[in-house]
Design an enzyme around this catalytic site. Structure first.
Site, mmCIF file in Angstrom:
data_model
loop_
_atom_site.group_PDB
_atom_site.id
_atom_site.type_symbol
_atom_site.label_atom_id
_atom_site.label_comp_id
_atom_site.label_asym_id
_atom_site.label_seq_id
_atom_site.Cartn_x
_atom_site.Cartn_y
_atom_site.Cartn_z
ATOM 1 N N ARG A 88 -1.170 -3.825 -0.548
ATOM 2 C CA ARG A 88 -1.819 -2.677 0.065
ATOM 3 C C ARG A 88 -2.326 -3.070 1.451
ATOM 4 O O ARG A 88 -2.726 -4.213 1.673
ATOM 5 C CB ARG A 88 -3.002 -2.205 -0.794
ATOM 6 C CG ARG A 88 -3.637 -0.917 -0.252
ATOM 7 C CD ARG A 88 -4.961 -0.581 -0.899
ATOM 8 N NE ARG A 88 -5.529 0.622 -0.272
ATOM 9 C CZ ARG A 88 -6.782 1.043 -0.430
ATOM 10 N NH1 ARG A 88 -7.613 0.353 -1.193
ATOM 11 N NH2 ARG A 88 -7.207 2.120 0.181
ATOM 12 N N HIS A 89 -2.318 -2.121 2.380
ATOM 13 C CA HIS A 89 -2.814 -2.380 3.725
ATOM 14 C C HIS A 89 -4.259 -2.892 3.693
ATOM 15 O O HIS A 89 -4.990 -2.707 2.718
ATOM 16 C CB HIS A 89 -2.742 -1.108 4.570
ATOM 17 C CG HIS A 89 -3.516 0.035 3.996
ATOM 18 N ND1 HIS A 89 -4.900 0.137 4.074
ATOM 19 C CD2 HIS A 89 -3.116 1.130 3.290
ATOM 20 C CE1 HIS A 89 -5.306 1.221 3.460
ATOM 21 N NE2 HIS A 89 -4.256 1.854 2.963
ATOM 22 N N GLY A 90 -4.690 -3.502 4.788
ATOM 23 C CA GLY A 90 -6.052 -4.012 4.892
ATOM 24 C C GLY A 90 -7.062 -2.908 5.154
ATOM 25 O O GLY A 90 -6.732 -1.710 5.170
#
Length: 483
Positions: A88-90
């Site tokens: 998942r993106h940051g």
């Protein structure tokens, strides 16, 4: 990792990706947050999908760049030959929709502040004076802390699996991403972390100059939900699909918080609703995650409120991304099958004594990418469904999104080759990690599985789950038997 002087870039880049790369190559040089004492809040365990990675994985706090080796990871007996990571993106900014709601709430506080400007030292006045620094342009973009999340994750994984993340393998890295800028940028930041691991002290080049090339956009894999008409029709666009969420918003638990917050902020209770309460709660989380600041918004709520608001968020994830409807998870079959195609190819190459062509596959997506896949595999399923009416019964539920998919969450499939296996079947083994901790297999609760056993357990999904059929909307029969 750098291409040789005068050589051509070996990866063809679609126009959209090229445009993203042009923008991101400059963004990749943005300064990262300086390490310091982490700011905590008693509410941190209850932020759901807005949870910081370090709150879900507190063991990383002393040294976020050093891997914490799970004792259940396979040791020298077997060699890892392929790693497929779904990431998942940051950490990101709030969406424009959330920012507009916060602006509405901030305006309400300024209108109702006691004694006008500067009047009173109450919490409502403090919040009316608290700077509203969010702007519409931020709209879910990756923040510096999010780049740091990715860079540090890359350093830890590279140290944990040095054989796979070797310099020799860099040119064979595969990076896939959602088209959303926060995911593309997360992939770039991850690459910068790998560069730091390989060439410490040397500033990373533009992503286009890295031999592995920029991340490739593939929304059919990473945003499969946008391409599944049945999900869009029956869940996303269906006003009644989330009726448990709406019922809980008007239920006794939320109404109690509504009245309490109205009294605390000294605003009319009829000027508030569950959505505004939730955005106030998430503003505490955003200030904490993005700036490392414990803002006055955190003082509006106590931990009991936090538990109720976490449940509200989990209800939405359960009914929209989890076990609420079968299509939520079945729409992710295409991604699950893609992961196993990589694994199967690696197994076949090793059997023929060939080098594995793609030792590391990195796929950058969303919480909405990971949750359906984990549900498809049977993880975090409670005995009873989460509903608007069983909050107390679900206090110890398995389905807690903040523990499963915080920012930078990762689901990792590791394929091992075991040379001293007694039978050919035992030669290839699998482990899974969730957020860098070994995840026992749902069907056996063991931390290691034979590859063939894993494949056999999910045979139905691998062989019989066809996206075109799963996502087809049933035709409505408009004919009538009436005369």
């Amino acid at each position: 990792m750098l291409r040789a002087p005068g050589s051509l870039l070996r990866v063809s880049v679609p126009p959209a990706a090229a445009l993203a790369v042009a923008l991101l190559s400059s963004l990749s040089h943005c300064s990262l947050l300086e390490p310091g004492d982490p700011v905590a809040s008693p509410l941190s365990p209850y932020f759901g999908t807005k949870t910081r990675y370090e709150d879900a994985n507190p063991g990383l706090l002393p040294n976020p760049e050093a891997p914490r080796r799970d004792p259940h990871l396979l040791e020298e007996v077997c060699t890892p030959v392929q790693l497929v990571a779904l990431i998942r993106h940051g950490t990101r900014y709030p969406t424009a929709k959330q920012i507009r709601k916060l602006r509405q709430l901030h305006g309400l506080l300024q209108t109702h502040r006691p004694g006008g400007a500067g009047g009173g030292g109450d919490l409502g006045a403090s919040l009316a004076d608290w700077p509203l620094w969010y702007s519409d342009w931020m709209d879910g973009q990756l923040v510096d802390k999010g780049r740091q999340d990715m860079r540090q994750l890359a350093l830890r994984l590279a140290s944990l699996f040095p054989v796979l993340f070797s310099r020799e393998n860099y040119c064979r890295l595969q990076l896939i991403t959602s088209s959303k800028h926060r995911c593309v940028e997360s992939g770039v930041a991850f690459l910068n972390g790998l560069w730091q691991h390989c060439y410490p002290g040397l500033p990373p080049p533009n992503v286009a100059d890295m031999e592995c090339g920029p991340p490739r956009i593939n929304d059919k894999l990473m945003r499969f939900f946008d391409h599944c008409e049945k999900f869009l029709t029956e869940v996303e666009r269906n006003d009644t699909a989330l009726h448990h969420v709406e019922a809980f918003k008007t239920g006794p638990e939320m109404q109690k918080i509504l009245k309490k917050v109205a009294a605390t902020l000294q605003v009319p209770v009829n000027s508030l609703n569950a959505d505004l309460i939730q955005v106030a709660f998430f503003t505490c989380s955003f200030d904490l995650a993005i700036k490392g600041v414990k803002s006055p918004w955190c003082d509006v709520f106590d931990t009991n409120d936090g538990k109720v608001l976490e449940y509200l968020n989990d209800l939405k994830q359960y009914w929209k991304r989890g076990y609420g409807y079968a299509i939520n998870s079945r729409s992710s079959c295409i991604l699950f099958q893609d992961i196993f195609q990589h694994l199967e190819k690696a197994v076949e190459q090793k059997k023929r004594s060939q080098p594995v062509s793609s030792p590391v596959i990195l796929q950058f997506g969303h919480a909405e990418t990971l949750l359906p896949l984990l549900s498809l595999m049977g993880y975090f399923k409670d005995k009873e469904p989460l509903t608007a009416y069983n909050y107390k019964e679900q206090m110890h539920r398995k389905f807690r999104s903040g523990r499963i998919v915080p920012y930078a969450s990762n689901l990792i499939f590791v394929l091992y080759h075991c040379k001293n296996a007694e039978t050919p079947k035992e030669e290839f083994r699998m482990q899974m990690l969730l957020n860098e901790k070994v995840l026992p297999f749902a069907y056996s609760q063991e931390t290691v599985s034979l590859y063939e056993d894993l494949k056999n357990h999910y045979k139905d999904i691998l062989q019989s789950c066809h996206t075109s059929q799963e996502c087809e909307v049933p035709k409505v029969n408009n004919t009538s038997d009436e005369l």
